[in-house]
Design a protein around this motif. Sequence first.
Motif, mmCIF file in Angstrom:
data_model
loop_
_atom_site.group_PDB
_atom_site.id
_atom_site.type_symbol
_atom_site.label_atom_id
_atom_site.label_comp_id
_atom_site.label_asym_id
_atom_site.label_seq_id
_atom_site.Cartn_x
_atom_site.Cartn_y
_atom_site.Cartn_z
ATOM 1 N N ASN A 97 0.400 -1.356 -0.153
ATOM 2 C CA ASN A 97 0.089 -0.705 0.226
ATOM 3 C C ASN A 97 0.859 1.423 -0.289
ATOM 4 N N GLN A 98 1.957 1.227 -0.486
ATOM 5 C CA GLN A 98 2.960 2.151 -0.584
ATOM 6 C C GLN A 98 3.191 2.690 -1.654
ATOM 7 N N PRO A 99 3.511 3.996 -2.244
ATOM 8 C CA PRO A 99 4.617 3.749 -3.631
ATOM 9 C C PRO A 99 5.546 3.079 -3.484
ATOM 10 N N GLN A 100 5.159 3.369 -5.128
ATOM 11 C CA GLN A 100 5.818 1.915 -5.940
ATOM 12 C C GLN A 100 7.058 2.512 -6.151
ATOM 13 N N HIS A 101 7.300 1.582 -6.844
ATOM 14 C CA HIS A 101 9.551 2.171 -8.056
ATOM 15 C C HIS A 101 9.531 1.217 -9.136
ATOM 16 N N PHE A 102 9.223 2.000 -9.987
ATOM 17 C CA PHE A 102 9.415 1.331 -11.427
ATOM 18 C C PHE A 102 10.481 1.070 -11.940
ATOM 19 N N PHE B 45 6.323 8.221 -9.074
ATOM 20 C CA PHE B 45 5.787 8.634 -7.615
ATOM 21 C C PHE B 45 6.050 10.115 -7.415
ATOM 22 N N LEU B 46 4.392 10.871 -7.015
ATOM 23 C CA LEU B 46 5.083 12.543 -6.848
ATOM 24 C C LEU B 46 4.455 12.377 -5.810
ATOM 25 N N ILE B 47 2.949 11.337 -5.150
ATOM 26 C CA ILE B 47 2.518 11.793 -3.850
ATOM 27 C C ILE B 47 1.582 11.170 -3.518
ATOM 28 N N VAL B 84 5.819 18.267 -19.057
ATOM 29 C CA VAL B 84 5.583 17.408 -20.208
ATOM 30 C C VAL B 84 5.718 15.972 -19.653
ATOM 31 N N GLY B 85 4.013 15.145 -19.957
ATOM 32 C CA GLY B 85 4.881 13.913 -19.379
ATOM 33 C C GLY B 85 3.719 13.502 -19.268
ATOM 34 N N THR B 86 2.974 12.233 -18.879
ATOM 35 C CA THR B 86 1.296 12.453 -18.786
ATOM 36 C C THR B 86 1.518 11.538 -17.275
ATOM 37 N N TYR B 87 0.772 12.202 -16.419
ATOM 38 C CA TYR B 87 0.353 12.217 -14.999
ATOM 39 C C TYR B 87 -1.387 10.863 -14.589
ATOM 40 N N PHE B 88 -0.341 10.072 -13.994
ATOM 41 C CA PHE B 88 -0.909 9.108 -13.413
ATOM 42 C C PHE B 88 -2.126 9.537 -12.111
ATOM 43 N N CYS B 89 -3.346 8.863 -11.964
ATOM 44 C CA CYS B 89 -3.750 8.323 -10.688
ATOM 45 C C CYS B 89 -3.574 6.926 -10.946
ATOM 46 N N ALA B 90 -3.972 6.446 -9.286
ATOM 47 C CA ALA B 90 -3.653 4.896 -8.888
ATOM 48 C C ALA B 90 -4.446 4.978 -7.274
ATOM 49 N N VAL B 91 -5.416 3.885 -7.683
ATOM 50 C CA VAL B 91 -6.027 3.870 -5.813
ATOM 51 C C VAL B 91 -6.032 2.245 -6.407
ATOM 52 N N LEU B 92 -6.418 1.591 -4.704
ATOM 53 C CA LEU B 92 -6.710 0.759 -4.532
ATOM 54 C C LEU B 92 -7.988 -0.314 -5.104
ATOM 55 N N ASP B 93 -7.910 -1.133 -5.520
ATOM 56 C CA ASP B 93 -9.632 -1.580 -5.403
ATOM 57 C C ASP B 93 -9.868 -2.887 -4.395
ATOM 58 N N ARG B 94 -10.764 -3.117 -4.577
ATOM 59 C CA ARG B 94 -11.216 -4.088 -3.679
ATOM 60 C C ARG B 94 -10.117 -5.340 -2.612
ATOM 61 N N ASN B 95 -9.776 -5.963 -3.961
ATOM 62 C CA ASN B 95 -8.391 -6.912 -3.812
ATOM 63 C C ASN B 95 -7.178 -6.531 -3.308
#
Lengths: 111, 110
Positions: A97-102, B45-47, B84-95
């Motif tokens: 659940n912490q940030p991932q490093h790619f 990772f940004l935040i 410049v670049g692509t910004y993604f959000c990321a979330v945890l699903d129920r699994n």
Amino acid sequence: NAGVTQTPKFQVLKTGQSMTLQCAQDMNHNSMYWYRQDPGMGLRLIYYSASEGTTDKGEVPNGYNVSRLNKREFSLRLESAAPSQTSVYFCASGRSNQPQHFGDGTRLSIL
Amino acid sequence: GQQVMQIPQYQHVQEGEDFTTYCNSSTTLSNIQWYKQRPGGHPVFLIQLVKSGEVKKQKRLTFQFGEAKKNSSLHITATQTTDVGTYFCAVLDRNNDMRFGAGTRLTVKP
């Protein structure tokens, strides 16, 4: 520290060939992940490993197998490559659940 | 599985203009992460936002987590070519699997 290292960086395969993508991390992370990235679809989780000795399917596991060889290494295998598996593959590691490093990614083309 | 919608898909701005990307979920999120991927590079990772209504800043970047913890935004003030670049959000699903949004690709004209 190297962080997350992926090999190879590029690969071209013929349909039906097999290959293994290698990933190693030196950050002592328990969790490791394999993603594929296709244009306009973000990153999709293929498989992950929450700890050494365990692996679980992600969103798109079909056509792939994985091995968590030890805490550092997590490999992704394509047994019989198909053109639909042409993609950029990223390995990542992190704490739960912490940030991932790619890693830098593997650009795979299947003809 | 968890659906996280990210808009817009593309954004082209003149250098100095502001930029915002939004991430929306149909369910309440435990947290949300934001990543940036430069062209040809890997996601970085940004935040991470955890608390309802949370606002965090990193120089010209402002991150917000909605009060209902169903949406989030990333705002860049006075864009530069280095944004410049692509910004993604990321979330945890129920699994407990990480789900990434499709990303917003930002281009900046000098």
